[in-house]
Design a protein around this motif. Structure first.
Motif, short mmCIF file in Angstrom:
data_model
loop_
_atom_site.label_atom_id
_atom_site.label_comp_id
_atom_site.label_asym_id
_atom_site.label_seq_id
_atom_site.Cartn_x
_atom_site.Cartn_y
_atom_site.Cartn_z
N SER A 38 -10.58 0.71 -3.42
CA SER A 38 -10.48 -0.75 -3.48
C SER A 38 -10.78 -1.38 -2.14
N ASP A 133 4.85 3.83 0.26
CA ASP A 133 4.55 4.16 -1.12
C ASP A 133 4.88 5.62 -1.38
N ASP A 161 -3.10 5.09 -5.94
CA ASP A 161 -2.51 3.81 -5.56
C ASP A 161 -1.72 3.89 -4.25
N VAL A 162 -2.42 4.13 -3.17
CA VAL A 162 -1.79 4.04 -1.84
C VAL A 162 -1.94 2.60 -1.37
N SER A 163 -0.86 1.84 -1.39
CA SER A 163 -0.86 0.45 -0.94
C SER A 163 -2.01 -0.35 -1.56
N GLY A 164 -2.23 -0.15 -2.84
CA GLY A 164 -3.21 -0.94 -3.56
C GLY A 164 -4.55 -0.29 -3.78
N SER A 165 -4.75 0.95 -3.30
CA SER A 165 -6.03 1.61 -3.51
C SER A 165 -5.84 3.09 -3.74
N LEU A 167 -7.05 6.83 -3.17
CA LEU A 167 -7.76 7.49 -2.08
C LEU A 167 -8.40 8.78 -2.61
#
Lengths: 178, 279
Positions: A38, A133, A161-165, A167
């Motif tokens: 993201s 997270d 979903d690491v802080s919204g994205s 990886l």
């Protein structure tokens, strides 16, 4: 986060104790590239270190990953996100000569901080956010034994979903087996 | 009387006279330890058809700038004192959610620090460009208020200065793009019309021989139109075919944080139209 690191190092210390070193302990280090799914962020380098306990075709791993900052340099006021994390994994080892295929799953605890350059004329940064997270992680790796106690490896890791994205990572490294 | 004493007195009188003669000069001081209650702030925010928003700011100490700029003391921001321009929310109240990879870009689109100097070409500006001023730029985001925040090293931001820009507007095409400066009236129309704005108009004319001139008009209310009568564009220094640009600036005054000693924050929406003029 400090408590997590203390726990990690304590665990590593236990695993490296002389008694357990007589057992199947694996020390691993790798480098790679991580790409966030993201946002307008470029991929960054990563360094990973872990200690695992091997038993009955499974590896039980604790590790730490440090990422170089994810940057969005295309902006007039660039943003950087710095991330690091510790993880626990259980990994199934499947031997397909001459390789081992390792498939793992676990949990990643990450800490991320975001910094914004103040203006196009001021390169100093302003911290604009931070987040912790805990997210699922899966890995697939290919391991080649080179010597009795040393292996080379390469693999792919995905953290959700690491802080919204999400990886995505590819990495390569070496392993010492005791 | 002793000649030497007379000479000394005379020389002293001359020196005192010379010291008090001539114009006082503007000067700048650092903002360190200067309380906000001693600051006079001028904040100007401009938007135009490029969909960019331009911010300008100038601070003086103790009083408003004088008309002839005598004895003004301009303030230079140092030691952690910063000016920030923001859309929708002051940067002192803004936060990023936990989704850093998706939320930080929105945050960075809405806030920018003003840097020293910068653009200096705005119409009807109160900024005195010979002394310290600050500027920045953001993309036009919408019709929410824009904030100007002064962050202080003491951790107490002055963050309640804001203004809502006049809405974007469009100037209608002229029925005739070749206007006689001496015999033709000029009517310029625009839409939409808006309440609580004043209109400033400046028409610049520039001729191939190097001569140029301009006229200005001010309207206290927005009626969507301005009329220049036949001959209003006439100047005896302008001859032949000369290009002209009509600049229409809508202005709305905002709310300045009451902790300043005084000042103003104003929002401006600028549009222009080009045409030709002849004798």
């Amino acid at each position: 986060m400090k408590n997590v690191f203390c726990s990690v190092f304590a665990t590593i210390g236990v695993l490296l104790s002389p008694g357990l070193l007589a057992q199947n302990v694996v020390l691993e280090g790798s480098v790679g590239i991580a790409e966030p799914q993201s946002g307008p962020y470029e991929s960054s380098l990563l360094m990973d270190g872990s200690v695992s306990y091997s038993s009955s075709g499974w590896l039980y791993r604790i590790g730490f990953t440090a990422f170089d900052a994810f940057k969005s340099d295309s902006r007039s006021n660039p943003i950087e996100i710095e991330t690091s994390g510790v993880y626990l994994q259980a990994i199934k080892v499947v031997t397909l000569e001459p390789f081992d295929i390792e498939i793992g799953a676990g949990l990643y605890r990450t800490h991320s901080e975001a910094f914004m350059e103040k203006s196009p004329y001021n390169a100093s940064q302003r911290k604009i956010g931070s987040a912790y997270d805990t997210n699922p992680v899966v890995t697939v790796a290919l391991v080649k034994n080179m010597a009795k106690s040393f292996s080379l490896l390469g693999g792919f890791k995905y953290i959700n979903d690491v802080s919204g994205s999400d990886l995505h990572m590819i990495y390569a490294g070496g392993r010492f087996n005791f | 009387m002793n000649t030497r004493v007379i000479s000394t007195v005379f020389a002293t009188a001359v020196l005192v006279s010379l010291a008090s003669c001539g114009e006082s000069e503007d000067r700048s001081i650092n903002s360190t330890n200067l309380p906000s209650t001693k600051l006079y702030a001028v904040y100007e925010i401009y938007a135009d058809a490029s969909e960019q928003v331009f911010f300008q700011a100038q601070l003086t100490a103790d009083k408003a700038p004088s008309d002839n700029r005598d004895d003004d003391t301009f303030v230079r921001l140092v030691d952690g004192d910063e000016l920030w321009a923001s859309y929708s929310t002051s940067i002192s109240n803004a936060s990023v959610g936990e989704d850093l990879f998706t939320d930080t870009e929105v945050f960075a689109d809405n806030h920018v620090q003003l840097a020293s100097g910068g653009f200096n070409f705005f119409f009807f500006s109160d900024i005195y460009y010979a002394e310290n001023w600050y500027s920045a730029q953001l993309e036009y985001m919408g019709d929410q208020p824009y904030y100007m925040t002064m962050e202080r090293a003491n951790g107490n931001p002055i963050d309640k200065s804001f203004v809502t820009l006049p809405a974007p507007f469009t100037i209608a095409a002229l029925t005739d793009t070749n206007i006689s400066r001496s015999t033709d009236a000029l009517i310029i129309d625009w839409q939409p019309v808006e309440n609580d704005v004043e209109i400033n108009i400046e028409i610049l004319m520039s001729c191939p021989d190097g001569f140029s001139d301009h006229i200005t008009r001010k309207l206290d209310t927005d009626e969507g139109s301005v009329t220049l009568n036949a001959g209003d564009l006439y100047f005896d220094t302008l001859t032949g075919s000369c290009s002209a640009t009509a600049n229409i600036i809508k202005t709305r005054l905002g709310t300045l944080d009451s902790r300043y000693i005084g000042g103003n924050i104003s929002g401006h929406q600028h549009r222009s139209i080009v045409f030709n003029t002849s004798d």
